[in-house]
Every structure is written in structure tokens, then in C-alpha cells.
Write an enzyme that holds these catalytic residues in place. Structure first.
Site, PDB file in Angstrom:
ATOM      1  N   TYR A 168       0.848  -1.205   0.000  1.00 48.71           N
ATOM      2  CA  TYR A 168       0.000   0.000   0.000  1.00 48.71           C
ATOM      3  C   TYR A 168       0.875   1.242   0.000  1.00 48.71           C
ATOM      4  CZ  TYR A 168       1.128   0.504   4.974  1.00 48.71           C
ATOM      5  OH  TYR A 168       1.789   0.645   6.163  1.00 48.71           O
ATOM      6  N   CYS A 169       0.274   2.364  -0.385  1.00 48.53           N
ATOM      7  CA  CYS A 169       0.953   3.655  -0.300  1.00 48.53           C
ATOM      8  C   CYS A 169      -0.127   4.718  -0.067  1.00 48.53           C
ATOM      9  CB  CYS A 169       1.793   3.931  -1.549  1.00 48.53           C
ATOM     10  SG  CYS A 169       0.838   4.018  -3.077  1.00 48.53           S
ATOM     11  N   THR A 170       0.196   5.981  -0.254  1.00 49.11           N
ATOM     12  CA  THR A 170      -0.749   7.052   0.092  1.00 49.11           C
ATOM     13  C   THR A 170      -2.018   7.018  -0.759  1.00 49.11           C
ATOM     14  OG1 THR A 170       1.207   8.381   0.506  1.00 49.11           O
ATOM     15  CG2 THR A 170      -0.916   9.531   0.555  1.00 49.11           C
TER      16      THR A 170
ATOM     17  N   ILE B   8      -4.137   4.572   1.113  1.00 48.51           N
ATOM     18  CA  ILE B   8      -4.674   4.835   2.456  1.00 48.51           C
ATOM     19  C   ILE B   8      -5.884   5.770   2.394  1.00 48.51           C
ATOM     20  CG2 ILE B   8      -4.118   5.808   4.724  1.00 48.51           C
ATOM     21  CD1 ILE B   8      -1.089   5.169   3.865  1.00 48.51           C
TER      22      ILE B   8
END
Ligand SMILES: [Zn+2]
Ligand SMILES: [Zn+2]
Length: 356
Positions: free
Chosen positions: A198-200, A227
Site C-alpha cells: 500500500y501507499c498514500t 490509504i
């Protein structure tokens, strides 16, 4: 025809204030082949300037990456305009959890080589062969699977203030470093483990998942919309939130609080804290974590040295800076030796082989 904003940040802030409009903070990206980036850039600038869009947008031959704010009343028109561009039709817009009318002060649309500085040579692998996109519900399920390795694809200063439970958070400054570290450590598990990342907002995982598949990983998953989108879904669908702390964002807000957990420590006194400060000394601008007490005691500075410089009259500070390049060139993120409580470089994978 004006293709650039020439107003200063201060003038802009005043204009936003005067306009008194509620603004939405939005981000989106799309990998797509853009032939003439300059023409595309100008087209977007003119259309968005008219809709009073502010933000930082990168256009490259590989696509577009946008972080921006738009007056709520222009949101529909903004969406409509996106839909007129074939590859942006129905593009997923990540709408921020917390809005700030001053998140962006200018509209900047820049042509770049890449939409994310990833340090990769794309000719070596197929970026469209990416991992399986999962929504929040599926993601929650996956990360409870003992056969899953959950990896945070962001940098250390982002994951330090907030991350998913049980995630590996590489202590790196760049995306490129992260890719290598993870590959190296999971070498033996390319076929049997589920690699979940996952990332932003999802953009970094688009590249990373394709990269890992290219490197032979068989089970690669990525959190769709990152996120930001996860938190929206958790709220809308009443799912369990498994994200701890704050989500680091790349605008004036710096972060959004997702859970009440404070998982980081003040880099100066070690007390629990998760507020980033940009050192007030113009020649330093170090981004680091500082608690309220230290903030006051240190006058928003990272060191006594910076504090002393910051107290000098502006002209004297300027003279000191002369020949040292401007602060942007030396902008660094929480890696200064003089911050005693900064966590040590350590092997973040230590726990991995024992726990999973
Ligand atoms: Zn402190
Ligand atoms: Zn400093």
C-alpha cells in the site's frame, strides 16, 4: 493567454481568503501515454485555472499525477472536464479526509520525465502488468492471512507517523531503495507468500506491483486508491480500521489523523509525538517530528544552532546563506545526526523471518 500563476503565496492566500469558498482537497493519477506533454499541460492549466483549481500537477509521457484543491461549487464542472479527456474518464478521485482551504496556494502544472520519481528504467519491464487491486474489505482480510507479507511502499518519514498494523516499513528515503530491500529479503518467498502493498493514494504501488511481478513474485496485491481511499471505505462501510496514527500528505496539511494512536516520538526529547515541523531556519528546513513543548522551547527549530541563526535579522540570515544554495536544494527529511531520538538505521526485516 496566461499559462502560469505569477502571484506570490501570500497574495494567493489572501485571494483564497477573500473568495471565502469551501475547497475540496483531491488527488488522482493515471498512467497513460501522453504524446505531446507540453500541449496537454497547457490545455489542463487553462481549463483548471478557470475553475480556480490550485495544486501541484505533474505531467509526463507516462501519465499524470495530481494533488489539488478545487472550490466545492466547481467540483462537478471539474469532473466534467476530466471526463472530456479519454484516459481520464471516470478516473478515481481520492478525496481527502480533512480539508484545508490553504492546502495549496498556487496552480502548478509541470512537465516532468516521470510522474513519480521512481528511479526505474521502464523499458525493462511492463508497467501495465500490475498486481491485483483490492478494496478495503479484501485488504483487511488479506493482511490477517499468516501467509501475507504486508509492505508499506512509502518512505521512512511517512510511515513513521502512521502505518498499517504489522506492516513492514522500510527505513528508506526513496522508493527505489525500498524496491531493492524488499526484493532481497523476500527472495526465497516469491512463490509461496502473498505480497500485499500500500501507499498514500495507490500510485507508487502501480509501479511497484508490476516491478515485483517482473521479478518473479507470483502473488502480488495492492490497496486500490491507497490509504486515502481505504479510510473512506472504512467509514462508509463500517469496516474495522487497521491503520494506526496519521497519514502523511504532501501539502500544507502535512498529515491527516486516521486513528488516535500516536506511534512516533519527538526527535528532540523522545516523548510520544507525531507532528512534523519544518525547521524555521530558512537555510535548514529539516522536516522532523517535534512535540509542542520542544516546539516552544526550540522556537520551531531543529537545533540550537538553527535557533540562533533564526533569531538574527533577516538580512543577516540572507548574508549567511549566500553561496550555500537555496533551502530547497538541501531540503532533507528527519535524518540529521543532531536529533538524538531519531530511530537508528536497523534491519527492518529482522522480525519478518521469525514471525511469518
Ligand atoms: Zn519533544
Ligand atoms: Zn534546522
Amino acid at each position: 493567454m496566461q499559462l502560469y500563476n505569477n502571484l506570490s503565496a501570500k497574495e494567493r492566500a489572501e485571494l483564497i481568503e477573500q473568495a471565502g469558498k469551501e475547497r475540496l482537497t483531491i488527488s488522482f493519477y493515471k498512467y497513460a501515454k501522453i504524446g505531446n506533454t507540453e500541449i496537454f499541460r497547457n490545455h489542463m492549466f487553462l481549463a483548471w485555472d478557470e475553475l480556480e483549481v490550485l495544486g501541484r500537477i505533474y505531467v509526463a509521457k507516462e501519465g499524470i499525477n495530481a494533488q489539488l484543491s478545487v472550490p466545492a461549487e466547481n467540483f462537478e464542472a471539474f469532473k466534467k472536464h476530466l471526463d472530456t479527456i479519454s484516459f481520464l474518464e471516470n478516473v478515481r478521485l481520492n478525496i481527502a479526509i480533512e480539508h484545508d482551504n490553504f492546502a495549496f496556494l498556487k496552480l502548478k502544472v509541470k512537465v516532468r520525465d516521470k510522474i513519480v520519481a521512481d528511479g526505474l528504467n521502464d523499458d525493462t519491464f511492463d508497467v501495465t502488468n500490475k498486481g491485483v487491486h483490492v478494496n478495503a474489505e479484501k485488504f483487511n482480510e488479506l493482511i490477517e492471512d499468516p501467509n501475507t507479507v504486508l509492505v508499506d511502499m512509502r518512505n521512512h518519514y511517512e510511515s513513521e507517523i502512521g502505518h498499517f498494523k504489522n506492516a513492514i516499513t522500510p527505513d528508506v528515503d526513496t522508493f527505489r531503495e525500498s524496491l531493492d530491500l524488499i526484493e532481497e529479503d523476500l527472495r526465497e518467498h516469491k512463490e509461496d507468500k502473498k505480497l500485499v502493498m500500500y501507499c498514500t493514494g495507490g500510485i507508487r504501488c502501480e509501479k511497484a506491483s508490476a516491478y515485483y511481478k517482473h521479478k518473479g513474485f507470483k502473488n502480488v496485491f495492492q490497496l486500490e486508491g491507497g490509504i486515502i481511499n481505504y479510510v473512506r471505505q472504512v467509514e462508509a462501510e463500517g469496516l474495522e480500521n487497521k491503520f494506526l496514527g496519521k497519514n502523511f500528505v504532501f501539502d500544507q496539511r502535512r498529515s491527516e489523523r486516521i486513528s488516535d494512536d500516536v506511534i512516533a516520538n519527538c526527535h528532540q526529547c523522545g516523548k510520544p509525538a507525531d507532528m512534523h515541523t519544518n525547521c524555521a531556519n530558512e537555510a535548514c528546513h529539516l522536516l522532523f517530528i517535534q512535540c509542542d513543548e520542544c516546539k516552544e522551547k526550540m522556537e520551531n527549530c531543529c537545533s540550537t544552532n538553527c535557533m540562533e541563526i533564526n533569531r538574527l535579522p533577516y538580512e543577516e540570515q540572507k548574508a549567511l546563506r549566500k553561496g550555500q544554495g537555496n533551502s530547497n536544494d538541501i531540503f532533507k527529511k528527519g535524518r540529521a545526526d543532531h536529533l538524538p531520538y531519531k530511530k537508528d538505521l536497523r534491519n527492518i526485516f529482522e522480525t519478518l523471518n521469525t514471525s511469518k
